[in-house]
Every structure is written in structure tokens, then in C-alpha cells.
Design a protein around this motif. Structure first.
Motif, PDB file in Angstrom:
ATOM      1  N   ALA A 174       0.816  -1.210   0.000  1.00  0.00           N
ATOM      2  CA  ALA A 174       0.000   0.000   0.000  1.00  0.00           C
ATOM      3  C   ALA A 174       0.853   1.266   0.000  1.00  0.00           C
ATOM      4  O   ALA A 174       0.333   2.367  -0.206  1.00  0.00           O
ATOM      5  CB  ALA A 174      -0.927   0.002   1.217  1.00  0.00           C
ATOM      6  N   SER A 214       0.053   1.716  -6.336  1.00  0.00           N
ATOM      7  CA  SER A 214      -1.276   1.853  -5.728  1.00  0.00           C
ATOM      8  C   SER A 214      -1.585   3.296  -5.356  1.00  0.00           C
ATOM      9  O   SER A 214      -2.697   3.786  -5.571  1.00  0.00           O
ATOM     10  CB  SER A 214      -1.368   0.986  -4.468  1.00  0.00           C
ATOM     11  N   SER A 270      -4.894   3.195  -2.333  1.00  0.00           N
ATOM     12  CA  SER A 270      -4.140   2.817  -1.144  1.00  0.00           C
ATOM     13  C   SER A 270      -4.701   3.551   0.070  1.00  0.00           C
ATOM     14  O   SER A 270      -5.059   4.733  -0.023  1.00  0.00           O
ATOM     15  CB  SER A 270      -2.662   3.177  -1.319  1.00  0.00           C
ATOM     16  N   GLY A 325      -5.782  -3.639   2.657  1.00  0.00           N
ATOM     17  CA  GLY A 325      -4.787  -4.169   3.580  1.00  0.00           C
ATOM     18  C   GLY A 325      -5.308  -5.256   4.489  1.00  0.00           C
ATOM     19  O   GLY A 325      -4.619  -5.696   5.420  1.00  0.00           O
TER      20      GLY A 325
END
Length: 462
Positions: free
Chosen positions: A250, A255, A261, A383
């Protein structure tokens, strides 16, 4: 191999056709891959590959093509084909002169893989096999994989850059299976480095095999882990895979530039607990994920990602850096010439803190000690992760009491960063292969022993 006059003509053609930047990546690679099961070689492959990757960018557009044909007409056809996609008016009166940029070599080697016989490699593998089998009669199978490669690259771009690098890497991967009453558990250890064959003089290969065997033998005799929310202590070395997967990706501009992200737009903001600092450092001499330059020709460097909980930097390549209005951090990587480069991690790890691992354990009334991590899955945009614990132990009243198996760690990377409340002083790294948009690349993960105050543990409740 390819005259600079041809490379110059290719880049000039791309700029004439409307590209605002163009580069050429040339790669020659010699590799060896050997697989062994039960002490017998199953496959042994050696090979040489050569190819050229050509890229042109125009604003937010990037076009990439590759070839292993090095005849002038074939190379110009590739450049012209990219130019046709750009479909812009030609620019005239373009001149381009290359200026070579030589980068100091931090990753010296002694024994060139080309000087090492297959029998010497096999001897290493057999020693690892014997080490794994020696641990317990419950070890039913041992497999060992040996990799090494010698990669030479040359990079030219439309800004006049000319540079090169040579990368040697070798790795030994040992997998041991323990069997008992129809059940199986696996132990794994896979050391590697950006070194020549001398790497196998830096550690005890027999003990490396024992490490894999010991994990399997302990876990086959373990009870199943309890489930629920609890403090989790994650050991050093490969424990860092959670930060790598759930947070590191991330932080890559691949991203961030898209706004995909959780860390996008948060530079300078608090994203973790005060005790958390993390870096990505491709300059560590002979480390598995290190290189002198990235795959766009930018010198690598140590990038402070998080410092005392504050987000300090992203990992940035040239193309995404232009989108973000930020300079490259030397983080462009690719598997080989068949892939366009993009921002990737190299050696990524949490920095050491003030506690001894024993203190962290002693300060934990009850919880799980994740000694060795296994595979897992991550949703890149959020995540959210789910990782198996290859080797786990129960903590009761500040002491490690018994091995437990079948545990999984479930959480969200950006939230876990806030829940780290103790960081050890025993930083260590481990090796792995990282897969993403530009292929599979060598990467170190790492951390000291850390404690996450609360994490969901998947297991079996009684």
C-alpha cells in the motif's frame, strides 16, 4: 551486443512520435534451478535468456513491448510499433547523446556461479536433506530447491542516461514434512542472498535443514490453537511478511498514484503507533533484495517509510512519480525484460525498538507467540489479511508453555500498525519472492519481535 547507434535511433523515434519519455532495458541472464526430493535430484535446469524491453510514456499513458531479436530491423520495428500506438505528430530535429553513469558496486562476490559444478550444488542440497531428517523419525519427506542466477542489465533512456548493473543471487529452500497418525505438518526455511556460491560458507547448511525439520516435528505433536481476540507476539525474520504484504504494498506508488491505497494523501500524518518505524533499503550489501540501481537506472537508496509512527515516504518509480509530482526513490523493479517496471519493495523491515524479546513475552499474561509465519492472502486496496502461523506457541502468565498449530492471524494492516505496543531489539530479516504487477522478484522481509495488543486468531475452540 547492440550498438548504441541503434538504441539511440530507437529512442529518437519514440520521442519523435510523441513520447515524453522512453527507455530501453537490456537483460542477459544465466540461471540454475535444481529440485531434490528424498535426497535424489528430480530436475536440474540451466539456461541463458536474453531480451530487450522498450517503453514509452506520454502523460498518463505507458506502452511497453519486448523482444529477444537483436537485429537492427527487428528492434526498430518494436520502436515503430510503439510509435504507432502513441499516434502523435512527429517532432523534428531531435538529438540524443548518452552519458554513462557508473554506480559503485556494494554487492561484491567471490565465487562466480559459472565456476561451480552441479555436483557441488547437489552436495549442499544433500547436506540440508540430512539435517532435516536428523531431527525426528516423524520426518517423512524432505524436498530441497536450489536457485542461482547471474543477471546483467543495461539501461538507456531518452534523457541521455546510460548505465548497467550485475546481480548475482542464490537461494536454498528446504521443506520438511512430518507425518503422524495420518496428519501432516510442514516446516520451511529458505535462506538467500545477493552473493555468489560463497554464500554457503556464511551459515551451517546442516543446521538450516534441521530448522525446517524441527518446525514440522514440533507442530505435528502440537495441540490446535485457540481462537479469539488476544495479544499476539510475532517473532523476527519472516514475521515481517505481515508488514510487507498488508502495509508495504500500500506504500508503493503503483497503488498510491491511483488513489487505491489506504495511505494515499497521508504523507506527514500519523499512521502507526509511536514505537513503529519502518524502512525499505536496497543498499544493504549482498542482501537478497538489494541492487546498485533500480530497473529504470536510478541509484537505489534507503527510504524511511514510517518514522515514529509518521508516514515519511512512498516507494516511487519514474512513471508513477510523474503522476504524483514526486521524484523516483530508486524503487522501480521487474522480474525480467518481459515486464515493464513499476514501484516495488526491496528489503523492507520494521526497525528495532528497546525491548528484549524475553521482556515482551514476560509482559504478556496470555496470548499467541507466532514464531514462524506461513502463507496468506491480502486485499491490496484495504490491507485486510489472513496469514497462517507455521510455528506457534501459547503464552500463559508471561511464559511460553506449549506449541499450538493451525493458527491464522486475521486483521487489517493499517489498523495493526496502531496496535503494535512493544518492539524488540532483535531485528532480523528473511527471504522471499514477491509477486505483483511487474512479476516475481526477490525481496527481504524483516522485523524485530513485536507485540500486537489485540489481533483476531483463527483456531479451534474447545
Amino acid at each position: 551486443m547492440i550498438s548504441e547507434k541503434i538504441l539511440q535511433a530507437m529512442l529518437v523515434e519514440l520521442i519523435r512520435r510523441g513520447a515524453d519519455f522512453a527507455d530501453i532495458f537490456i537483460e542477459e541472464r544465466n540461471s540454475n534451478n535444481i529440485s531434490m526430493t528424498a535426497g535424489k535430484v528430480e530436475t536440474a535446469l540451466s539456461g541463458r535468456s536474453f531480451g530487450v524491453g522498450v517503453r514509452a510514456t506520454k502523460g498518463a499513458q505507458s506502452i511497453y513491448a519486448y523482444t529477444n531479436e537483436i537485429a537492427e530491423n527487428a528492434l526498430m520495428t518494436v520502436a515503430q510499433g510503439i510509435g504507432d500506438v502513441l499516434a502523435s505528430n512527429r517532432k523534428n530535429d531531435i538529438t540524443l547523446n548518452f552519458e554513462e553513469k557508473k554506480i559503485p558496486n556494494r554487492h561484491l562476490f567471490i565465487l562466480d556461479p559459472a565456476s561451480v559444478s552441479k555436483s557441488e550444488r547437489v552436495k549442499i542440497m544433500k547436506t540440508a536433506t540430512e539435517g532435516a531428517k536428523s531431527v525426528s523419525k516423524l520426518i517423512s519427506q524432505v524436498s530441497v530447491d536450489f536457485w542461482d542466477y547471474d543477471q546483467k542489465i543495461w539501461i538507456y533512456n531518452s534523457e541521455g542516461l546510460k548505465t548497467s548493473d550485475r546481480r548475482l543471487r542464490t537461494r536454498l529452500m528446504i521443506s520438511a514434512v512430518a507425518t503422524k497418525e495420518g496428519e501432516k505438518e510442514t516446516g520451511f526455511f529458505g535462506p538467500g542472498a545477493a552473493m555468489g556460491f560463497e554464500f554457503y560458507n556464511t551459515f551451517d547448511v546442516y543446521e538450516a535443514g534441521q530448522k525446517a525439520g524441527r518446525i514440522a516435528a514440533r507442530m505435528i505433536n502440537a495441540e490446535y490453537a485457540p481462537a479469539g481476540k488476544m495479544p499476539v507476539i510475532i517473532s523476527n525474520e519472516f514475521g515481517g511478511v505481515i508488514f510487507h504484504e498488508a502495509c508495504g504494498h500500500a506504500l508503493e506508488a503503483t497503488s498510491v498514484a491511483k488513489g487505491a491505497s489506504v495511505f494515499a494523501g497521508k504523507l506527514g500524518e500519523k499512521v502507526a503507533a509511536d514505537c513503529v518505524s519502518a524502512v525499505d533499503d536496497a543498499t544493504i550489501p549482498n542482501a537478497w533484495g538489494s541492487a546498485n540501481i533500480d530497473d529504470e537506472g536510478t541509484p537505489t537508496r534507503r527510504n524511511m517509510l514510517i518514522e515514529n509512527g509518521i508516514l515519511k515516504s512512498y516507494l516511487i518509480d519514474k512513471f508513477n512519480g510523474r503522476k504524483m509530482g514526486m521524484e523516483s526513490t530508486g524503487s522501480a523493479r521487474r522480474q525480467d525484460y518481459r515486464y515493464a517496471p513499476t514501484s516495488r519493495m526491496s528489503n523492507t523491515f520494521i526497525l528495532p525498538g528497546e525491548y528484549y524479546p524475553e521482556e515482551i513475552i514476560a509482559n504478556t499474561e496470555y496470548g499467541l507467540y507466532a514464531k514462524s509465519m506461513g502463507g496468506g492472502s491480502v486485499i491490496p486496496g484495504t490491507g485486510e489479511f489472513n496469514f497462517s502461523v507455521r510455528e506457534g506457541y501459547l503464552i500463559e502468565k508471561g511464559k511460553i508453555t506449549k506449541p499450538v498449530r493451525g493458527a491464522t492471524l486475521i486483521g487489517k494492516g493499517s489498523e495493526v500498525l496502531w496496535k503494535i505496543d512493544m518492539v524488540g531489539n532483535d531485528l532480523a530479516r528473511a527471504q522471499g519472492m514477491c509477486g505483483s504487477a511487474s512479476g516475481s522478484i526477490p525481496a527481504d522481509v524483516g522485523q524485530p519481535t513485536i507485540r500486537v495488543s489485540e489481533l483476531i486468531v483463527g483456531g479451534r475452540n474447545k
